[in-house]
Design a protein around this motif. Sequence first.
Motif, mmCIF file in Angstrom:
data_model
loop_
_atom_site.group_PDB
_atom_site.id
_atom_site.type_symbol
_atom_site.label_atom_id
_atom_site.label_comp_id
_atom_site.label_asym_id
_atom_site.label_seq_id
_atom_site.Cartn_x
_atom_site.Cartn_y
_atom_site.Cartn_z
ATOM 1 N N PRO A 197 73.182 -25.309 61.391
ATOM 2 C CA PRO A 197 73.930 -25.693 62.589
ATOM 3 C C PRO A 197 75.373 -26.050 62.284
ATOM 4 O O PRO A 197 75.700 -26.587 61.229
ATOM 5 N N GLY A 198 76.219 -25.735 63.246
ATOM 6 C CA GLY A 198 77.603 -26.192 63.229
ATOM 7 C C GLY A 198 77.972 -26.504 64.666
ATOM 8 O O GLY A 198 78.062 -25.600 65.494
ATOM 9 N N LEU A 199 78.129 -27.778 64.998
ATOM 10 C CA LEU A 199 78.354 -28.166 66.388
ATOM 11 C C LEU A 199 79.737 -27.711 66.845
ATOM 12 O O LEU A 199 80.717 -27.813 66.100
ATOM 13 N N SER A 200 79.804 -27.226 68.061
ATOM 14 C CA SER A 200 80.991 -26.542 68.556
ATOM 15 C C SER A 200 82.215 -27.447 68.655
ATOM 16 O O SER A 200 83.348 -26.963 68.651
ATOM 17 N N ASP A 201 82.004 -28.769 68.753
ATOM 18 C CA ASP A 201 83.132 -29.689 68.860
ATOM 19 C C ASP A 201 83.457 -30.364 67.523
ATOM 20 O O ASP A 201 84.229 -31.317 67.477
#
Length: 244
Positions: A197-201
Amino acid sequence: MSRRTALWTTSAVVAVLAVLGLLVANGVVWPNRILAARYDVRGVDVAHYQGQIDWDVLAAQDLDFAWIKATEGASHTDPRFAENWAAATRTDLLVGAYHFMSFESSGADQAAQLAAEVPATPGTLPPVIDLEFYGSYFQNHPTPDEVHAILDPLVAGIEEHYGAAPIVYATEEAYDLYLAGRYPDLPVWIRSVAWAPGLSDGREWTVWQYSNRDRLPGYDGVEPYIDMNVFAGTRAELEALTQD
């Protein structure tokens, strides 16, 4: 390359891909396991779908924590919650409960449902709000305003009753729609079973659900698989999140 050789090569590639697809579908091969292996603290989340759970057996599978489904909406309680909670809290696992958020009832009513079923027990992990799509909402997403009108009082009710901020579980799509850039004080549990995962913010995740296709000894439900998760820190740091 001759036509016959090309056909054999194509057939071989198709066969390999078919076998690989079957292995992935059955959880035998799961690329995220390699990516998740760098994290030392791991655990499961369960519901009645896992059936009768032998918590002593499950806890012995190199696990540190478990979140157990407790409630859903404003009136539903998981039929195995009380049994699972009592047995899991007798093990060495760090244990918490989760609430599946409904888009069809008020946040205050849902907070009351959770509070009625899950004791505020010192040493247990904070409650989790499970924010994901279901039923017709997969195609017809609620608007951000509709979701925030439910989520805000749900978070407030949990904080008031348990004295701790809840963790919010979300799929990547739900995160982008409803959580990105908001609720900075709430830890995030992100579901990403196909890649890291890589959170968009740019926010850091606290818990990562990396697999929904694992099998472990210790349960016999209609669901043969169990969800696997890792915590972004040490066990001591996870213990620090538990309720006083």
